[in-house]
Design a protein around this motif. Structure first.
Motif, PDB file in Angstrom:
ATOM      1  N   ALA A   1      22.640   0.201  13.831  1.00 13.99           N
ATOM      2  CA  ALA A   1      22.921  -0.788  14.873  1.00 13.99           C
ATOM      3  C   ALA A   1      21.899  -0.765  16.003  1.00 13.99           C
ATOM      4  N   TRP A   2      21.144   0.334  16.119  1.00 17.40           N
ATOM      5  CA  TRP A   2      20.204   0.365  17.247  1.00 17.40           C
ATOM      6  C   TRP A   2      18.887   1.049  16.914  1.00 17.40           C
ATOM      7  N   LEU A   3      18.912   2.263  16.335  1.00 18.39           N
ATOM      8  CA  LEU A   3      17.659   3.004  16.164  1.00 18.39           C
ATOM      9  C   LEU A   3      16.794   2.446  15.042  1.00 18.39           C
ATOM     10  N   VAL A   4      17.403   2.158  13.903  1.00 19.12           N
ATOM     11  CA  VAL A   4      16.616   1.734  12.747  1.00 19.12           C
ATOM     12  C   VAL A   4      15.818   0.465  13.021  1.00 19.12           C
ATOM     13  N   PRO A   5      16.427  -0.620  13.552  1.00 21.37           N
ATOM     14  CA  PRO A   5      15.621  -1.825  13.799  1.00 21.37           C
ATOM     15  C   PRO A   5      14.439  -1.575  14.730  1.00 21.37           C
ATOM     16  N   ARG A   6      14.632  -0.768  15.769  1.00 19.30           N
ATOM     17  CA  ARG A   6      13.551  -0.494  16.720  1.00 19.30           C
ATOM     18  C   ARG A   6      12.445   0.347  16.075  1.00 19.30           C
ATOM     19  N   ALA A   7      12.847   1.331  15.293  1.00 20.10           N
ATOM     20  CA  ALA A   7      11.846   2.167  14.635  1.00 20.10           C
ATOM     21  C   ALA A   7      11.047   1.370  13.611  1.00 20.10           C
ATOM     22  N   LEU A   8      11.708   0.486  12.868  1.00 26.48           N
ATOM     23  CA  LEU A   8      10.995  -0.318  11.876  1.00 26.48           C
ATOM     24  C   LEU A   8      10.046  -1.303  12.551  1.00 26.48           C
ATOM     25  N   ALA A   9      10.446  -1.836  13.696  1.00 25.93           N
ATOM     26  CA  ALA A   9       9.538  -2.716  14.438  1.00 25.93           C
ATOM     27  C   ALA A   9       8.299  -1.951  14.889  1.00 25.93           C
ATOM     28  N   ARG A  10       8.496  -0.698  15.284  1.00 22.92           N
ATOM     29  CA  ARG A  10       7.363   0.141  15.690  1.00 22.92           C
ATOM     30  C   ARG A  10       6.414   0.381  14.521  1.00 22.92           C
ATOM     31  N   VAL A  11       6.987   0.663  13.335  1.00 21.39           N
ATOM     32  CA  VAL A  11       6.156   0.902  12.158  1.00 21.39           C
ATOM     33  C   VAL A  11       5.386  -0.352  11.766  1.00 21.39           C
ATOM     34  N   ARG A  12       6.040  -1.505  11.819  1.00 27.57           N
ATOM     35  CA  ARG A  12       5.342  -2.753  11.479  1.00 27.57           C
ATOM     36  C   ARG A  12       4.164  -3.006  12.408  1.00 27.57           C
ATOM     37  N   HIS A  13       4.304  -2.590  13.659  1.00 28.41           N
ATOM     38  CA  HIS A  13       3.221  -2.810  14.637  1.00 28.41           C
ATOM     39  C   HIS A  13       2.086  -1.804  14.461  1.00 28.41           C
ATOM     40  N   THR A  14       2.441  -0.527  14.230  1.00 22.06           N
ATOM     41  CA  THR A  14       1.411   0.507  14.184  1.00 22.06           C
ATOM     42  C   THR A  14       0.842   0.733  12.783  1.00 22.06           C
ATOM     43  N   HIS A  15       1.650   0.503  11.751  1.00 23.40           N
ATOM     44  CA  HIS A  15       1.213   0.738  10.373  1.00 23.40           C
ATOM     45  C   HIS A  15       1.703  -0.402   9.485  1.00 23.40           C
ATOM     46  N   PRO A  16       1.107  -1.572   9.604  1.00 23.82           N
ATOM     47  CA  PRO A  16       1.597  -2.743   8.856  1.00 23.82           C
ATOM     48  C   PRO A  16       1.518  -2.602   7.344  1.00 23.82           C
ATOM     49  N   GLY A  17       0.770  -1.635   6.852  1.00 24.03           N
ATOM     50  CA  GLY A  17       0.675  -1.448   5.410  1.00 24.03           C
ATOM     51  C   GLY A  17       1.845  -0.694   4.808  1.00 24.03           C
ATOM     52  N   ILE A  18       2.764  -0.213   5.652  1.00 22.66           N
ATOM     53  CA  ILE A  18       3.918   0.536   5.163  1.00 22.66           C
ATOM     54  C   ILE A  18       5.112  -0.395   5.023  1.00 22.66           C
ATOM     55  N   THR A  19       5.717  -0.381   3.868  1.00 21.30           N
ATOM     56  CA  THR A  19       6.951  -1.127   3.639  1.00 21.30           C
ATOM     57  C   THR A  19       8.105  -0.140   3.581  1.00 21.30           C
ATOM     58  N   VAL A  20       9.146  -0.397   4.365  1.00 26.90           N
ATOM     59  CA  VAL A  20      10.329   0.456   4.363  1.00 26.90           C
ATOM     60  C   VAL A  20      11.448  -0.278   3.635  1.00 26.90           C
TER      61      VAL A  20
ATOM     62  N   ARG B   1       0.813  -1.206   0.000  1.00 26.78           N
ATOM     63  CA  ARG B   1       0.000   0.000   0.000  1.00 26.78           C
ATOM     64  C   ARG B   1       0.855   1.267   0.000  1.00 26.78           C
ATOM     65  N   ALA B   2       2.031   1.192   0.612  1.00 25.99           N
ATOM     66  CA  ALA B   2       2.912   2.365   0.650  1.00 25.99           C
ATOM     67  C   ALA B   2       4.335   1.900   0.897  1.00 25.99           C
ATOM     68  N   THR B   3       5.274   2.553   0.225  1.00 27.01           N
ATOM     69  CA  THR B   3       6.693   2.228   0.394  1.00 27.01           C
ATOM     70  C   THR B   3       7.462   3.505   0.684  1.00 27.01           C
ATOM     71  N   VAL B   4       8.342   3.444   1.669  1.00 25.41           N
ATOM     72  CA  VAL B   4       9.204   4.570   2.027  1.00 25.41           C
ATOM     73  C   VAL B   4      10.650   4.102   1.932  1.00 25.41           C
ATOM     74  N   ARG B   5      11.500   4.948   1.350  1.00 26.99           N
ATOM     75  CA  ARG B   5      12.912   4.610   1.179  1.00 26.99           C
ATOM     76  C   ARG B   5      13.740   5.375   2.209  1.00 26.99           C
ATOM     77  N   LEU B   6      14.462   4.626   3.029  1.00 28.72           N
ATOM     78  CA  LEU B   6      15.215   5.198   4.150  1.00 28.72           C
ATOM     79  C   LEU B   6      16.694   4.866   4.010  1.00 28.72           C
ATOM     80  N   GLY B   7      17.540   5.844   4.287  1.00 30.11           N
ATOM     81  CA  GLY B   7      18.978   5.618   4.340  1.00 30.11           C
ATOM     82  C   GLY B   7      19.502   5.947   5.728  1.00 30.11           C
ATOM     83  N   TRP B   8      20.554   5.253   6.133  1.00 31.63           N
ATOM     84  CA  TRP B   8      21.110   5.510   7.465  1.00 31.63           C
ATOM     85  C   TRP B   8      22.612   5.246   7.477  1.00 31.63           C
ATOM     86  N   TYR B   9      23.292   5.895   8.421  1.00 31.54           N
ATOM     87  CA  TYR B   9      24.712   5.625   8.609  1.00 31.54           C
ATOM     88  C   TYR B   9      24.861   4.467   9.596  1.00 31.54           C
TER      89      TYR B   9
END
Length: 306
Positions: free
Chosen positions: A107-126, A94-102
């Motif tokens: 190592a810590w923020l991205v995995p946690r944030a993506l887990a949050r998105v999967r839980h709250t907005h499962p229709g978003i693919t990052v 339904r929606a795709t967002v492209r994210l880049g990170w250093y």
């Protein structure tokens, strides 16, 4: 040839060149020869009728026309790729967002944030990838990513001088620390005096010079025992007693057993920022939701007790 007849291959090559910053790097990433990349760019510029790249001694930079082509090329390529997935029977998202990170953000923020998105907005693919800050800035300008997590050190200058200026939000600003084995003599206290860093063996980050991973205020030539690009490798070397390295304080949740991250007392105050960057244009709802998740995750991790 009219620009409307430009090939998809040429657009892919152009996007890669803009993102990588050099024809050589783009050729390596695509598995092409540099001459093949040059021919594709020349063909595209003839079709456009104007230069798309500014050739510089340190690489290439898109001209204003090139920025337009890069943005449009990214949209076209995304649509073609989505069509290919649909024809292959892969359900569309339904929606795709492209994210880049250093690296340390991954190592810590991205995995946690993506887990949050999967839980709250499962229709978003990052869809995401790791890169250095300069490459991420180029990717934002080229339109190949929507959001980027950038690293910034004092004096905190803008990540580039292009216009329009990128929109930047500080997610964290924390003091740099020293990662050290729990068995190391300096680990007996809750801090390290800056004078005690003299004579230590360091584990540096590869690809950005030996200074990465070495305390910035060190008043001697560092003894670099190992270099490693990957954070897991660096921290494993620290845990094995092979040396010490610098880490941003926000890396604390990702430290493996047997490794401590201690503050440094004395000398200059060494702080680092994590920035959320994007182009100054309206965000899609999905991109807004991801940005909110990144901010919320950073706030949760950024507690004074760490």
């Amino acid at each position: 040839m009219a620009f409307g007849d430009a090939s998809l291959t040429a657009l892919r090559v152009f996007r890669e060149v803009v993102e990588r910053g050099t024809l050589t790097a783009a050729a390596t990433a695509l598995g092409y020869t540099q001459s093949a990349v040059s021919r594709q760019i020349a063909t595209l510029e003839r079709a456009a009728g104007v230069p798309l790249l500014e050739r510089r001694h340190d690489g290439v930079r898109p001209t204003p026309a090139g920025q337009v082509v890069a943005r449009r090329a990214a949209a076209v390529i995304d649509q073609i790729d989505a069509t290919a997935r649909e024809l292959a029977g892969i359900p569309g998202e339904r929606a795709t967002v492209r994210l880049g990170w250093y690296a340390s953000a991954g190592a810590w923020l991205v995995p946690r944030a993506l887990a949050r998105v999967r839980h709250t907005h499962p229709g978003i693919t990052v869809v995401g990838r790791e890169a250095g800050t300069p490459a991420l800035v180029r990717a934002l300008r080229a339109g190949t990513i929507d959001l980027a997590l950038l690293a910034s050190a004092p004096p905190y200058r803008p990540p580039d001088a292009e216009t329009p200026a990128l929109m930047l939000q500080v997610l964290t600003e924390r003091a740099l620390r020293i990662a050290i084995s729990a068995d190391h003599p300096l680990a007996r206290r809750d801090y390290i005096d800056v004078a005690d860093l003299r004579g230590q063996r360091w584990i540096a980050g590869s690809g950005a010079g030996p200074v990465m991973g070495v305390w910035p205020g060190l008043d001697e030539r560092p003894d670099v025992a190992h270099t490693a690009r990957d954070w897991l490798a660096k921290l494993a070397l620290v845990g094995g007693g092979c040396g010490i390295t610098t880490v941003p304080a926000v890396m604390l949740p990702a430290l493996p057993p047997g490794v401590r991250a201690l503050p440094v007392r004395g000398g200059a105050n060494e702080t680092r920022r994590m920035l959320l960057a994007r182009l100054p244009r309206p965000l899609s709802e999905a991109t807004t939701r991801l940005a909110e998740a990144l901010r919320a995750t950073a706030v949760e991790a950024d507690s004074p007790s760490e």
